[in-house]
Design an enzyme around this catalytic site. Structure first.
Site, PDB file in Angstrom:
ATOM      1  N   THR A   1       5.653   2.043  -5.936  1.00 51.74           N
ATOM      2  CA  THR A   1       5.333   0.734  -5.374  1.00 51.74           C
ATOM      3  C   THR A   1       5.089  -0.271  -6.488  1.00 51.74           C
ATOM      4  O   THR A   1       5.433  -1.438  -6.355  1.00 51.74           O
ATOM      5  CB  THR A   1       4.114   0.834  -4.436  1.00 51.74           C
ATOM      6  OG1 THR A   1       4.371   1.858  -3.485  1.00 51.74           O
ATOM      7  CG2 THR A   1       3.889  -0.463  -3.693  1.00 51.74           C
TER       8      THR A   1
ATOM      9  N   LEU B   1       0.836  -1.198   0.000  1.00 53.90           N
ATOM     10  CA  LEU B   1       0.000   0.000   0.000  1.00 53.90           C
ATOM     11  C   LEU B   1       0.871   1.248   0.000  1.00 53.90           C
ATOM     12  O   LEU B   1       1.892   1.298   0.681  1.00 53.90           O
ATOM     13  CB  LEU B   1      -0.906   0.022   1.233  1.00 53.90           C
ATOM     14  CG  LEU B   1      -1.944  -1.084   1.336  1.00 53.90           C
ATOM     15  CD1 LEU B   1      -2.713  -0.963   2.645  1.00 53.90           C
ATOM     16  CD2 LEU B   1      -2.900  -1.049   0.157  1.00 53.90           C
ATOM     17  N   CYS B   2       0.442   2.235  -0.789  1.00 55.93           N
ATOM     18  CA  CYS B   2       1.174   3.492  -0.877  1.00 55.93           C
ATOM     19  C   CYS B   2       0.197   4.608  -1.228  1.00 55.93           C
ATOM     20  O   CYS B   2      -1.007   4.393  -1.225  1.00 55.93           O
ATOM     21  CB  CYS B   2       2.280   3.393  -1.913  1.00 55.93           C
ATOM     22  SG  CYS B   2       1.634   3.098  -3.569  1.00 55.93           S
ATOM     23  N   ASN B   3       0.715   5.767  -1.574  1.00 51.26           N
ATOM     24  CA  ASN B   3      -0.150   6.881  -1.964  1.00 51.26           C
ATOM     25  C   ASN B   3      -0.711   6.689  -3.361  1.00 51.26           C
ATOM     26  O   ASN B   3      -1.887   6.468  -3.540  1.00 51.26           O
ATOM     27  CB  ASN B   3       0.608   8.213  -1.898  1.00 51.26           C
ATOM     28  CG  ASN B   3       0.618   8.794  -0.512  1.00 51.26           C
ATOM     29  OD1 ASN B   3      -0.323   8.636   0.242  1.00 51.26           O
ATOM     30  ND2 ASN B   3       1.691   9.474  -0.171  1.00 51.26           N
TER      31      ASN B   3
ATOM     32  N   VAL C   1      -3.371   3.284  -0.323  1.00 48.35           N
ATOM     33  CA  VAL C   1      -3.663   3.011   1.084  1.00 48.35           C
ATOM     34  C   VAL C   1      -5.142   3.246   1.391  1.00 48.35           C
ATOM     35  O   VAL C   1      -5.698   2.603   2.286  1.00 48.35           O
ATOM     36  CB  VAL C   1      -2.731   3.828   2.015  1.00 48.35           C
ATOM     37  CG1 VAL C   1      -3.076   5.300   1.981  1.00 48.35           C
ATOM     38  CG2 VAL C   1      -2.758   3.281   3.425  1.00 48.35           C
TER      39      VAL C   1
END
Length: 99
Positions: free
Chosen positions: A14, A7-9, A39
Site C-alpha cells: 500500500t 488501510l491494509c495489513n 487497518v
C-alpha cells in the site's frame, strides 16, 4: 484539500501504491494528502479524512471500519491494486468523493 487514507495489513504494498497515487495527483494538479496505515489503526487514523480505501486483502473488515469512522469506506479495485495503478486508484477515490 482532500485527505485519503489507505488501510491494509502491513503497509508495504500500500505504501508503494500511495507513492504512485501521489505522482498521479501531482500530474493532475490535484491537491490531496494520501497516506497508508494498518487497518488496526482505522479509528485512530480515520478521524479526519475524506475517504478510506481498503486494500483488497482487508476488505472483509469493511463493516468493522465503517463503524469506527464517519467518512466513506470503499475497497480498492483489486486489478488496479494488483497492478499498482496509482492513476486508476486516484480516479476511483475522486469519483467516490464527488471530484
Amino acid at each position: 484539500m482532500k485527505r485519503i487514507l489507505l488501510l491494509c495489513n502491513g503497509g508495504l504494498s500500500t505504501g508503494i501504491l500511495v507513492k504512485k497515487m501521489k505522482a498521479a495527483a501531482e500530474a493532475q494538479n490535484y491537491e490531496c494528502e494520501i497516506w497508508a496505515a494498518p487497518v488496526a489503526s482505522a479509528e485512530e487514523e480515520g478521524g479526519n479524512v475524506d475517504l478510506i480505501l481498503l486494500g483488497p486483502q482487508v476488505r472483509f473488515q469493511m463493516e468493522i471500519v465503517k463503524k469506527q469512522v464517519t467518512c466513506p469506506v470503499v475497497s480498492i479495485d483489486p486489478v488496479s491494486y494488483g497492478t499498482m495503478n496509482g492513476e486508476k486508484v486516484l480516479s476511483q477515490a475522486k469519483k467516490e468523493m464527488g471530484d
